[in-house]
Design an enzyme around this catalytic site. Structure first.
Site, mmCIF file in Angstrom:
data_model
loop_
_atom_site.group_PDB
_atom_site.id
_atom_site.type_symbol
_atom_site.label_atom_id
_atom_site.label_comp_id
_atom_site.label_asym_id
_atom_site.label_seq_id
_atom_site.Cartn_x
_atom_site.Cartn_y
_atom_site.Cartn_z
ATOM 1 N N TYR A 147 0.814 -1.114 0.000
ATOM 2 C CA TYR A 147 -0.042 0.091 0.070
ATOM 3 C C TYR A 147 0.737 1.256 0.127
ATOM 4 C CZ TYR A 147 -3.578 -3.449 1.224
ATOM 5 O OH TYR A 147 -4.458 -4.442 1.195
ATOM 6 N N HIS A 178 -9.489 0.745 -5.724
ATOM 7 C CA HIS A 178 -8.634 -0.091 -5.011
ATOM 8 C C HIS A 178 -7.131 0.665 -5.292
ATOM 9 C CE1 HIS A 178 -11.603 -2.885 -3.388
ATOM 10 N NE2 HIS A 178 -12.103 -2.784 -4.639
#
EC number: 4.2.1.10
Length: 167
Positions: A22, A102
C-alpha cells in the site's frame, strides 16, 4: 458538483499497513492529493470524505446520499468489496454514478480478493494504481457528470421531446 468519497475498513491505517503493498501514503495525504487535483484543475468540485471500519455505516452513508446534493460517489470499500452484498445493494439503489477504487490490483492478489460484489454494482472500477487511482476516479466522475448534465440539457432543449410539448 458535490462528490462523496467513502473509505472502508483499515484504510485509516494507510502509511502503517503493509507498505510493500500500500505504500507509505496516509489516507489524509490521499485526500489532500485529491483536493490539490481539484484546485490545480480548476474543477468545480466539492469533495466530502468519510471513513469507517463498519459495514452498516457505509450503507447508511450511501443511503443518506439518496436525494441529496451529492452527484456521485467514489468508494473504496476495502475488504467489504469481497463480502458485502448489502453494500452492493446500497450502491445499486443510490441512483447516481459510483466508481470503486482499490490501491492494489485485486485481480493479482489472493484468490478470495478477486471477486468484488461492490465493484459489480458500480459503473466502473479503478485498481492497481496506488493513490493515483483516486484522481483517476475523480477525473472519470467529473467527465461522467458533465456528460449527464449535457444530455439532460439537450433533452430539455429538444423541441421534439414529448415532455417539452406538454401543456
Amino acid at each position: 458538483m458535490k462528490i462523496l468519497v467513502i473509505q472502508g475498513p483499515n484504510l485509516n491505517m494507510l502509511g502503517h499497513r503493509d507498505p510493500r503493498l500500500y505504500g507509505m501514503v496516509t489516507l489524509d495525504q490521499i485526500h489532500e492529493i485529491m483536493q490539490t487535483f481539484v484546485k490545480q484543475g480548476n474543477l468545480d468540485v466539492e469533495l466530502e470524505f468519510f471513513q469507517t471500519n463498519f459495514e452498516g455505516e457505509i450503507i447508511d452513508k450511501i443511503q443518506e446520499s439518496v436525494g441529496s446534493d451529492y452527484e456521485g460517489i467514489i468508494i473504496n470499500p476495502g475488504a467489504f468489496s469481497h463480502t458485502s452484498i448489502a453494500i452492493a445493494d446500497a450502491i445499486m439503489l443510490a441512483g447516481k454514478p459510483v466508481i470503486e477504487v482499490h490501491l492494489t490490483n485485486i485481480q493479482a492478489r489472493e484468490e478470495f480478493r478477486k471477486n468484488s460484489y461492490t465493484g459489480a454494482a458500480c459503473g466502473g472500477v479503478i485498481m492497481g494504481f496506488g493513490p493515483l487511482g483516486y484522481n483517476m476516479a475523480l477525473m472519470a466522475m467529473v467527465n461522467i457528470l458533465a456528460e449527464m448534465k449535457a444530455f439532460q440539457e439537450a433533452q430539455q432543449n429538444n423541441p421534439n421531446n414529448p415532455i417539452n410539448n406538454q401543456k
